[in-house]
Design an enzyme around this catalytic site. Structure first.
Site, PDB file in Angstrom:
ATOM      1  N   ALA A 239       5.570   4.106   2.595  1.00 18.53           N
ATOM      2  CA  ALA A 239       6.235   5.244   3.231  1.00 18.53           C
ATOM      3  C   ALA A 239       6.523   4.957   4.707  1.00 18.53           C
ATOM      4  O   ALA A 239       7.598   5.277   5.220  1.00 18.53           O
ATOM      5  CB  ALA A 239       5.391   6.501   3.075  1.00 18.53           C
TER       6      ALA A 239
ATOM      7  N   GLY B 267       0.825  -1.194   0.000  1.00 17.14           N
ATOM      8  CA  GLY B 267       0.000   0.000   0.000  1.00 17.14           C
ATOM      9  C   GLY B 267       0.867   1.255   0.000  1.00 17.14           C
ATOM     10  O   GLY B 267       2.033   1.225   0.402  1.00 17.14           O
ATOM     11  N   CYS B 268       0.277   2.366  -0.430  1.00 18.63           N
ATOM     12  CA  CYS B 268       1.060   3.603  -0.539  1.00 18.63           C
ATOM     13  C   CYS B 268       1.501   4.095   0.840  1.00 18.63           C
ATOM     14  O   CYS B 268       2.681   4.377   1.057  1.00 18.63           O
ATOM     15  CB  CYS B 268       0.254   4.671  -1.269  1.00 18.63           C
ATOM     16  N   TYR B 269       0.573   4.166   1.791  1.00 20.81           N
ATOM     17  CA  TYR B 269       0.947   4.585   3.146  1.00 20.81           C
ATOM     18  C   TYR B 269       1.954   3.604   3.741  1.00 20.81           C
ATOM     19  O   TYR B 269       2.908   3.983   4.419  1.00 20.81           O
ATOM     20  CB  TYR B 269      -0.273   4.590   4.070  1.00 20.81           C
ATOM     21  N   ALA B 270       1.695   2.312   3.521  1.00 17.89           N
ATOM     22  CA  ALA B 270       2.547   1.281   4.114  1.00 17.89           C
ATOM     23  C   ALA B 270       3.978   1.412   3.605  1.00 17.89           C
ATOM     24  O   ALA B 270       4.939   1.292   4.371  1.00 17.89           O
ATOM     25  CB  ALA B 270       1.978  -0.099   3.794  1.00 17.89           C
TER      26      ALA B 270
END
EC number: 1.2.1.38
Lengths: 343, 343, 343, 343
Positions: free
Chosen positions: B151, B146-149
């Site tokens: 980062a 995932g994108c948040y994950a």
């Protein structure tokens, strides 16, 4: 009541004008600017055409005290520490929106603002104007809190005062609209650099940090520091502040919300959101409201507090007028009883 | 190498197209969409006129496997858990950008995604595609993070692996551009509601939380939870993530930066900023870079880690192509060697 | 081919760097800046870290001519009129992105730019670089058109050349993103003043007016003036230009679109939209495309022409590279064959 | 005076609430919504918490007429043509903000709105509410003008009434903020598609075209058509309209400005800018002002008129309240005497 505004051409000064025009008991009798004078303000700000046509005047304390009952300083930090003296000595009421009279500890201003402080006996005369927690409500001299500081302190007050926070666990992640940086031109406020962007600035060195710690210590003397970050988001107005802290013991979301609702029951400008609801930035823009949402996380034993204000409203001009109302004994809502502008 | 893209009309699918057109060793041979077909994609997306004129086709695994060497799923969660089976059974390579194969613990998907998971034996076949830390680099089946994950995990990896963090103190405050919410229409992505606004959503319940914890535990098995918040800021692209944590012992800013620079020395897409420099969101937009800035606060004993990525780049399509390159044995930078677009 | 860029730290200079890095036949060997030197450019622009590490050098014509085969001037108007002389006298190729060599009529520069022009014999050596209509394609000296001028001229060329317009009826309403105003700080580019705002500026006095008239006259000598307005919209990049004009005789939408499609048939960067379709600004951002949509109104006998370009692409750096390609005999698309970035 | 608002949850309905709360002579006694009811409106709109707690009610004409003295319809076009009948038959005052009663010519509504019109005898009863030019000021039934139409008509009125325009030369290029498209979800109002973008829509087919022509004809009967375009710019509020037209004979800028200033001398909400000054969009946001700037171009013999309004203010709710004030004999400024919000 007659008032004057010094620094009227800045964003907080303009917002003072906007609110005070609706105030039934206050009249703005003179407006002052360092950089411009003689001109009528509506020549400089076309949105004021035919609405406010006062001339911009130079800053002459004697003249101001003759015409007026109170003066607002809406100047950048560093100005009022020079100018306020003659007003205070003449026992003339001042509400200062800058940081010049906020830090009460010797040396603190020098450390965080990087220049010499006002004389300490002058600083001590100013009551810290966090409107919901005023110590000397009728003080003639009020130092209006910083925008970030207002949001941070209101976020944490109820839990801190109840002794429910683990004091070394507080993290505050604050985001501000660009108007917080004022009218001064800089690369960080240049549209092409700022639009579609986000920036963390003054890492661990923002001048609101000592102000926040100073206030939080009043409620929890054992507190020594908070982790506090400031970033710019591409909106004109608003502060969106998220605070995190561990609790000394678990709580339910319902208890948490009730604690805040009870705490702020008599504070008309603090609106605690229902369980499961969190405020969005836009719901306070153009107003003096401070909206707070709360959640407890059983997995981390942390509370999350989401607080939104208009940096030019509750974070500056709005709270300054609220402080004027308290000082003068007016209803707190006078001049501030407007709906946020939405969308 | 020939590849197909399923879900090409979503924002991640479009970004796969954009990067792959520059890839010297990969050709996109077919593109597929649930909702549309027959039409040439440049009729739907005018920015692709005369540049990509492939027809939108329906999703037929047999046909895809005949034409192609690998398939990307750029579909919303819930689609690939149904569609991937026939590819995996045929031993055909899949890179899935959705959340359907990320959570390896029984029941986790049901809890956080609110629907039934793919069969566990299928989930287990997929290697977690955090490109800098791949466990089975040549796995045919990759579940892109995932994108948040992405980062969050890259932010914390060096300190966690070195055992330097106080594990119960981690707070992650993540902000995302609106394209992270995809093309689906909703009130939270409606311009008039979103512009000039900021919103915290999925309080303590975002589906990337268990994904992050699962990965961090590999590096620090004693970790049990992280405090993680997600908000929307009014930009189209980008994730700006601020992580805070207490250290087991003090460190200097110089040591901190050196630790990260050494750790990521061989990772071309991770750019650790010099001491005193913090990345701005815009410096990675349109690219696969992940830029990280660091500071240690002696007063709070906390480290602040500021990490920026393009949610459609390193947070989705960029990393997916990086994973393709790893799988195929290409240079990691193939197709990704572009300058961020600035301003 | 080796090239140097003077004025690389401006937005057009940065965009030259971005495109040229993808150019298979061109190498940037030196970069120059008035205001900064010695530093590596990636210290000033963090988005370039590890990607472009050339040092910023002072501007020394001799040195540049030793290292390079061609020089780009991406400086504001007023710089190259001084600096270009030594290059031209040495018969060294120059592509100038400023307005200094565009106006061929005596006195025009003085009138519209408000300062003294370059010597006329120098001005006359420069070929006007509207790439689709170059007069001396292999000229060593190219004056790249203005961003508004490019969009305006491409909008009107087909109808003007066919003699179909009523020449005194042309109205051009052009809107530009803020990056068009460059990196210089000013109140009109200050975020809080510009965001959520729109401004018409330089009413009837924009310096692109004489440039447009000069070029349109080549196609329609009887034309004497156009009504032309420029406004700023709150986006970073892009020009959205709407042109209106009466026709000498009615036309159908189909004929109109066909006329443009035929006219631009061999121009890879001009994409004429189908009947009933109008380009949106975003469909060309990050690219060298110029997209045009057309409609005829039977009630007013007017044609509306909607044209979009990226002001830093086709409006500056993109077209400059297209002109380099034409000069050098490369394929026009070299270095420019990238998809627009969307969304 | 007691009023009810139908369609209160739309943006114009909300703005009626915002203004009316400041109105000293009007009380909102009931609010109505098609889509929601029972709930208190502040549960749906958190910005109204503790400020407006009226329940959302279903639409029952009998009940409304019992409670109220006048009803506002702030519904999308197509609703009030059904609902207004019972109010009109009962001789009950109505101010309709939709397009349902604006077009007085048989067949026009069907052509431009694409559905069947209200009965013509009903349409005829409604006075066109362009506040500065009301024909039947005390009409009980007022059809409030469209937002674009308001700006276009006010732009051209003085020159048209004086017979100074070449009637077949009028070009109007209008730009609107996204709130003009309402709360309805669509791809054109989806943040990721709209932000950083600009779009021309309804080419030659916007439903305000016949409304504008109908009104302009009253002032210049020989006029038959205007060239009129509508685009969306990425701001929430505001219309920025640029009108161009040839003059029958030359004029100086001074005469032009004087003509407008004299014409609007008694119109408090129209602020004509001084020679050489042009309004920016932001200077009217949050207010009922319409600011107009003017220039004459000797080279093209054209006048350029730049007009800005808040589409939800003078373009909708503000003008509706101005019309209420006219109808009721109140001072025109009642409830509308607020400063624009700036910045």
């Amino acid at each position: 009541m007659k008032v004057s505004i010094v620094g009227v051409t800045g964003y907080s000064g303009l917002e003072l004008l906007r609110y005070l025009r609706q105030h039934p008991l206050v009249e703005v009798v003179s407006i002052h600017s360092h950089s411009m004078n003689k001109k009528s303000i509506d020549e400089v700000y076309p949105h004021l055409q035919q609405l406010i046509t006062l001339p911009l005047e130079k800053i002459d304390p004697e003249e101001i005290m003759k015409k007026s009952d109170l003066v607002f300083f809406a100047t950048p930090s560093g100005i009022s520490k020079e100018l306020a003296k003659s007003f205070v000595e003449a026992e003339f009421p001042v509400i200062d929106l800058s940081g010049d009279f906020r830090l009460k500890e010797l040396g603190a201003y020098e450390t965080w603002y990087g220049s010499s402080a006002a004389p300490m006996h002058l600083i001590q005369k100013f009551d810290y104007g966090l409107a919901e927690y005023r110590e000397v409500p009728h003080s003639k001299w009020i130092t209006n809190p910083g925008c970030y500081a207002t949001a941070a302190e209101l976020s944490l007050a109820p839990l801190l005062k109840e002794g429910k926070l683990s004091l070394d666990s507080i993290v505050i992640d604050a985001k501000s609209g660009i108007s917080g940086a004022g009218k001064g031109l800089s690369q960080t406020t240049h549209f092409s650099e700022t639009h579609d962007n986000m920036t963390l600035y003054k890492m661990n060195s923002h001048q609101h940090i000592p102000e926040i710690v100073q206030q939080l210590k009043k409620w929890a003397p054992a507190l020594t520091a908070v982790q506090f970050s400031t970033s710019l988001i591409p909106v004109t107005r608003g502060i969106f502040l998220t605070a995190y802290a561990k609790l000394t013991q678990p709580i339910s979301d319902e208890e948490l919300v009730q604690l805040y609702q009870a705490h702020f029951e008599h504070n008309t400008f603090i609106r605690v959101q229902e369980v499961g609801h969190y405020p969005v930035l836009k719901q306070v823009i153009g107003s003096n409201y401070c909206d707070i949402g709360l959640a407890y996380n059983t997995q981390t034993n942390m509370v999350t507090i989401v607080t939104v204000i208009d940096n030019l409203g509750k974070g500056a001009a709005g709270q300054a007028i609220q402080n004027l109302n308290i000082f003068a004994g007016f209803d707190e809502r006078c001049g501030l009883d407007q709906l946020p502008i939405y969308p």
